[in-house]
Design a protein around this motif. Sequence first.
Motif: not given
Length: 231
Positions: A133-149
């Motif tokens: 799901r797009v939301q799954t990808l967005l959640d991962w992008k925002d919280t993955r290690p090293g994302s800076g956010k």
Amino acid sequence: MAARSTPQLVETAEIAAEHGLTPARISALYLERETNGFPEIVGRRGRARQWDKNEVDKWFTQRRKAPRLQQYKPPTLHPDELLTGAQASRFLGYKNPQQVNTYLRDHPGYFPEPDVVEELGTPERPYRRPKWRVQTLLDWKDTRPGSGKRSVKRAAPALPDVPIDGDPDELLGASQAAALLGFKSLNSFSSSLGQGNLPLLKTVDAVSEKGGRRRWTRRRILEQAAQRKAK
């Protein structure tokens, strides 16, 4: 003609210490090299990865010179829209359409499990197509290690209470494995798994039919727990 000098090699911990980061952050930067240009490894000492120090220093220098560089923003799609691995790779800004599949194959636990797994092909030649799901990808992008956010912190769901003395052949999922191994959250377990710190769990005992989620026997998880304690 002057002899070519041998490059000075540095390992993850040395890079992290010099630049005020954690080893996990360095590993995450390396995993994201497809989009951030982090240097490739040039050698190994045992299991430790090694980089050319000059290349690493140059990368950090360039990064500091462009602190306001606009981050990639995925296109606007409906949160429930399902994307294949290639579509997810493009959605996340990777040049390589197989980047998501590479994460799944080479770094288990780093990328989220698919939301849907389609059973395709024929009975003689079946194959599976995972989708996210797009939301799954967005959640991962925002919280993955090293994302800076780090502006939004979400409370990690509590891990289940899993008995140690249950059936050794019972198949358990990631959250149950995390609990038995003593992790505080599913994310910390997934990060450790993705970094190769849980070698016995690289082998999966089963994959669920619904969602394609990985399962391990209680026996294998407890063996991994014993190995961690012995270190």
